[in-house]
Design an enzyme around this catalytic site. Structure first.
Site, PDB file in Angstrom:
ATOM      1  CD  GLU A  72       0.617   0.143   8.623  1.00  0.00           C
ATOM      2  OE1 GLU A  72       1.250  -0.675   7.945  1.00  0.00           O
ATOM      3  OE2 GLU A  72      -0.547   0.518   8.343  1.00  0.00           O
ATOM      4  CD  GLU A  80      -2.500  -1.236  -3.595  1.00  0.00           C
ATOM      5  OE1 GLU A  80      -2.146  -0.394  -2.749  1.00  0.00           O
ATOM      6  OE2 GLU A  80      -3.418  -2.025  -3.401  1.00  0.00           O
ATOM      7  NE  ARG A  99       1.030   2.716  -2.575  1.00  0.00           N
ATOM      8  CZ  ARG A  99       0.898   4.026  -2.504  1.00  0.00           C
ATOM      9  NH1 ARG A  99       1.100   4.765  -3.580  1.00  0.00           N
ATOM     10  NH2 ARG A  99       0.579   4.616  -1.366  1.00  0.00           N
ATOM     11  CE  LYS A 151       3.322   4.309   1.597  1.00  0.00           C
ATOM     12  NZ  LYS A 151       2.139   4.545   2.392  1.00  0.00           N
TER      13      LYS A 151
END
Ligand code: NAD
Ligand code: GLY
Length: 362
Positions: free
Chosen positions: A185, A237, A241, A227
């Protein structure tokens, strides 16, 4: 001692991510804790390691602290575990002025967040992520969820925490494999829109792989900033995003297919990002095949890059139909123009997805 605070500023909430390399630093958020009734949600691996330390710190502000320790593992990110948390809250008469605190990896962060989102239609919670993956990603941005038997993270809510408290020294007890998983990630941020971060990671790869704490503390702060920038642009989102999901549609299908037993989330994401690079080339989004370059980058951090042929590619494509980005039965995927420039591609056809998966199998 190194300490850094990253702010997340959203239309309806504002919170701090407090990053410290030697302790759980609650002092700057003490107003959230004074005389609160608190339940710490953890698991049977992390609670024995850090619950006492967290509790002792919290006793400076309140003396009503409970703990619930759930079984450990992605296979327990279930409705049953969520029920256990809310039953506990009911038993202890928790109401909207009380507080939940997660203490664990991304699984615990997501489940605690979902319990906080749903108990009494939403109570406050604080994230204390203890895995690298949760410190760079899962604890930030307010996505909370549990899995459904049909797929990962299908039951969830957007619910922002009141604070994120990161003690990077907790990484000293994290198993090596979980550390690598978190790097999956981490590398994602460089690949989606921070090419300079990819260069920084490469330059510091020896220190990162050796888990040098000052380097990791910087890395975590950078990821939280990246982030936060994206979440601030698009909290729920509806657009940009989604690029944070690079490789995730493939990864979630791989994880569901293997019943969360073969790959950790970050391992599956690394393979999924290679598949996304391959698909980008097949669809001519990138002028040259980025796959080789990406594989080299992932290998610098000992990440998996290919999937065994034993896994049925067609079945993976079927599982991908349950992805939350699908609109009107059409796949929407995050693809790459280059390593450092991701975009959202609508109407991707299943034949191309299947071919990309097959090209990444050995
Ligand atoms: P995890 O929570 O299962 O943690 C990995 C393992 O490490 C577990 O066994 C855990 O108990 C253990 N562990 C954690 N911290 C430890 C420590 N300090 N010392 C020793 N052991 C420790 O998995 P993860 O990789 O942290 O998180 C993956 C989850 O996060 C997935 O469910 C994924 O869907 C979710 N996620 C959510 C978001 C989001 O935005 N909400 C983003 C990325 C991932
Ligand atoms: N991890 C993806 C997101 O938070 O949007």
């Amino acid at each position: 001692m190194n300490s850094k605070t990253v702010q997340v500023n959203l239309p309806n909430s504002r919170y701090d991510i407090v990053i410290n390399d030697s302790r759980f630093d609650f002092e700057s958020i003490k107003e959230l804790l004074i005389n609160r009734k608190i339940t710490i949600v953890s698991n049977t691996t992390v609670a024995p390691l850090y619950e006492e330390e967290v509790r002792n710190q919290l006793f400076n502000y309140t003396n009503c602290i409970y703990t619930i320790a759930l079984p450990d593992g992605e296979e327990y990110k279930t409705q049953k575990s969520w029920s256990q948390i809310v039953d506990f809250l009911a038993d202890k008469n928790f109401n909207r002025s009380d507080l939940l605190i997660s203490l664990g990896g991304g699984v615990i962060c997501d489940m605690t967040g979902f319990a906080a989102a749903t108990w009494m239609r939403g109570i406050n919670f604080i994230q204390i992520p203890t895995s690298l993956l949760a410190q760079v990603d899962a604890s930030v941005g307010g996505k909370t969820a549990i899995n459904h038997v049909n797929g990962k993270n299908l039951i969830g809510a957007f619910h922002q925490p009141q604070a994120v408290i990161i003690n990077t020294s907790t990484l000293s007890t994290l198993p090596k494999r979980e550390f690598r998983s978190g790097l999956g990630e981490t590398l994602k941020y460089g690949l989606i829109n921070q090419p300079k971060f990819s260069q920084w990671l490469k330059k510091h790869s020896s220190n990162i792989n050796a888990q040098d704490l000052p380097t990791l503390t910087k890395l975590i702060a950078k990821c939280c900033q990246y982030k936060a920038q994206i979440v601030q642009l698009d909290e729920k989102e509806s657009g940009i995003r989604a690029i944070l999901n690079l490789g995730h549609t493939f990864a979630h299908a791989i994880e569901t297919y293997t019943h969360y037993k073969t790959f950790s989330h970050g391992e599956a994401v690394a393979i999924g990002m290679v598949m996304a690079a391959e698909l980008s080339y097949l669809l001519k989004s990138s002028t040259h095949n980025l796959r080789k370059e990406l594989i080299k980058h992932l290998q610098d951090f000992n990440l998996l890059t290919m999937l065994s042929k034993d896994i049925n590619a067609k079945k993976l494509v079927e599982l991908m139909r349950l992805d939350k980005k699908v609109i009107n039965n059409k796949h929407r995927l995050i693809l790459l123009k280059s390593l450092g420039d991701a975009y959202i591609q609508a109407n991707v056809c299943e034949e191309d997805i299947l071919q990309a998966i097959k090209n990444c199998q050995y």
